[in-house]
Design a protein around this motif. Sequence first.
Motif, short mmCIF file in Angstrom:
data_model
loop_
_atom_site.label_atom_id
_atom_site.label_comp_id
_atom_site.label_asym_id
_atom_site.label_seq_id
_atom_site.Cartn_x
_atom_site.Cartn_y
_atom_site.Cartn_z
N SER A 81 -83.45 -14.77 -78.16
CA SER A 81 -84.46 -14.44 -79.08
C SER A 81 -84.15 -12.90 -79.58
N SER A 82 -84.20 -11.95 -78.54
CA SER A 82 -83.79 -10.63 -78.57
C SER A 82 -82.30 -10.23 -79.38
N GLN A 83 -81.32 -11.25 -79.11
CA GLN A 83 -80.32 -10.93 -79.66
C GLN A 83 -80.24 -11.56 -81.39
N GLU A 84 -80.99 -12.37 -81.45
CA GLU A 84 -81.02 -12.92 -82.66
C GLU A 84 -81.86 -12.05 -83.62
N ARG A 85 -82.91 -10.99 -83.07
CA ARG A 85 -83.74 -10.64 -83.78
C ARG A 85 -83.07 -9.08 -83.92
N PHE A 86 -82.15 -8.54 -83.22
CA PHE A 86 -81.42 -7.14 -83.33
C PHE A 86 -80.53 -7.62 -84.46
N GLU A 87 -80.05 -8.65 -84.26
CA GLU A 87 -78.53 -8.87 -85.31
C GLU A 87 -79.25 -8.94 -86.95
N SER A 88 -80.28 -9.77 -86.84
CA SER A 88 -81.06 -10.02 -88.27
C SER A 88 -81.52 -8.62 -88.74
N GLN B 32 -90.13 16.32 -79.98
CA GLN B 32 -89.57 15.24 -79.02
C GLN B 32 -90.40 14.11 -78.68
N ASP B 33 -91.72 14.49 -78.68
CA ASP B 33 -92.67 13.22 -78.64
C ASP B 33 -92.46 12.15 -79.79
N GLU B 34 -92.40 12.76 -81.17
CA GLU B 34 -92.17 11.87 -82.22
C GLU B 34 -91.00 10.99 -82.20
N LEU B 35 -89.92 11.91 -81.59
CA LEU B 35 -88.60 11.07 -81.61
C LEU B 35 -88.42 10.04 -80.57
N LEU B 36 -89.03 10.36 -79.46
CA LEU B 36 -89.16 9.26 -78.43
C LEU B 36 -90.04 8.21 -78.81
N GLY B 37 -91.26 8.66 -79.35
CA GLY B 37 -92.12 7.43 -80.02
C GLY B 37 -91.40 6.45 -80.91
N PHE B 38 -90.75 7.16 -81.85
CA PHE B 38 -90.01 6.37 -82.82
C PHE B 38 -88.85 5.51 -82.25
N ALA B 39 -88.28 6.09 -81.31
CA ALA B 39 -87.43 5.30 -80.53
C ALA B 39 -87.90 4.16 -79.84
N ARG B 40 -89.03 4.38 -79.19
CA ARG B 40 -89.70 3.21 -78.58
C ARG B 40 -90.21 2.26 -79.91
N PHE B 41 -90.60 2.59 -80.69
CA PHE B 41 -91.17 1.68 -81.87
C PHE B 41 -89.95 0.84 -82.42
N VAL B 42 -88.70 1.43 -82.85
CA VAL B 42 -87.69 0.70 -83.37
C VAL B 42 -87.14 -0.25 -82.33
N ASN B 43 -87.20 0.23 -81.12
CA ASN B 43 -86.76 -0.79 -79.79
C ASN B 43 -87.50 -1.79 -79.75
N GLY B 44 -88.91 -1.65 -79.81
CA GLY B 44 -89.87 -2.85 -79.49
C GLY B 44 -89.68 -3.70 -80.68
N LYS B 45 -89.49 -3.07 -81.77
CA LYS B 45 -89.48 -4.23 -83.02
C LYS B 45 -88.13 -4.90 -83.09
N PHE B 46 -87.07 -4.42 -82.47
CA PHE B 46 -85.78 -4.85 -82.26
C PHE B 46 -84.90 -4.67 -83.69
N ILE B 47 -85.47 -3.42 -84.23
CA ILE B 47 -84.64 -2.99 -85.34
C ILE B 47 -83.23 -2.00 -84.80
N ASN C 287 -96.13 0.11 -90.23
CA ASN C 287 -96.13 -1.17 -91.07
C ASN C 287 -95.10 -1.37 -92.53
N ARG C 288 -94.90 0.00 -92.91
CA ARG C 288 -93.79 0.20 -94.14
C ARG C 288 -92.46 -0.29 -93.83
N ILE C 289 -92.15 0.28 -92.40
CA ILE C 289 -90.80 0.06 -91.87
C ILE C 289 -90.62 -1.53 -91.99
N LEU C 290 -91.55 -2.43 -91.35
CA LEU C 290 -91.40 -3.63 -91.04
C LEU C 290 -91.39 -4.45 -92.50
N THR C 291 -92.15 -3.95 -93.59
CA THR C 291 -92.31 -4.41 -94.57
C THR C 291 -90.97 -4.41 -95.57
N GLU C 292 -90.24 -3.08 -95.48
CA GLU C 292 -89.40 -2.66 -96.13
C GLU C 292 -88.21 -3.64 -95.54
#
Length: 279
Positions: free
Chosen positions: A131-138, A172-187, A269-274
């Motif tokens: 599932s993770s592979q499919e979502r990352f590729e999509s 640094q906190d914002e960067l790490l937070g953003f990295a965790r976000f895109v990782n967790g959403k399989f972006i 949520n705008r990231i996911l919507t876009e």
Amino acid sequence: MKYTKNTKAMRYRSKLKGSFGRVYPISLIIIYIFCMIEMVIRWLIIVKGYLISQFPLFSFVIASLFFLVMGFIQTYRYKLWIYSVIGFFAGVGCILAIFIVPGFPLYFRVVYAANMLIILLIVIINWPLLSSQERFESNARRLFKLASELISETSSGFTHRPYAVGRITISQDELLGFARFVNGKFIARSIHLKSSVCLIFSMNKSVMKVNDPLEVSYFEINDSGDVSVKISERDYDQYRKTFNFDQLNEKMGSVFLRFINYYQNGYENRILTELKTAR
């Protein structure tokens, strides 16, 4: 904006080639058609008085070879061994299906049922990985669609050098937070290097098996806030046209910078919507 023929042409040129996963439904439909044709031919032969089975033997052998070959191709493509395992048991299942018709011993049906159970268990156990592979590729495909929306120039092809996008102000906190976000959403998957953070993505290789960002496409921010982008050659080849490579890298950088801006202002949520609206 007025919708013109040129706009239509530009949007068509920005489209990517079809995903590799489309091979499965198309091939299975073709195999199904082969089955119907073979059954009709066998029925006509039976009508003429020949004693043969109406079971589409050759079509099931073709299906078996298809699953075996696709499993190895996907393993080579994504570097995930699980595809070969599933392909192997699916291929074996097609062969076993030949012997479950009346007239063959009961143990063939038992072995066939056991084989199907093994496939089911393998899929269930490895579902998070699949599932993770499919979502990352999509999502990678959606990123590339967003990056090429407004590009029409088709000169200047692929180069191996990374593209410098500019500089961004981010803690640094914002960067790490953003990295965790895109990782967790399989972006994109984050890789933390000595003096930078790389967000890797790919339409061709599983980012879950990548340790070196140079193997795939990536967006990178170093400790000084300098931003660079590198689109891999294999991902670049997925476009139907040879787009200007520098422009494509620049637009990809703009996509990530826009996403970071959304994140910094609390509009995740705008990231996911876009991404979902990328066509």
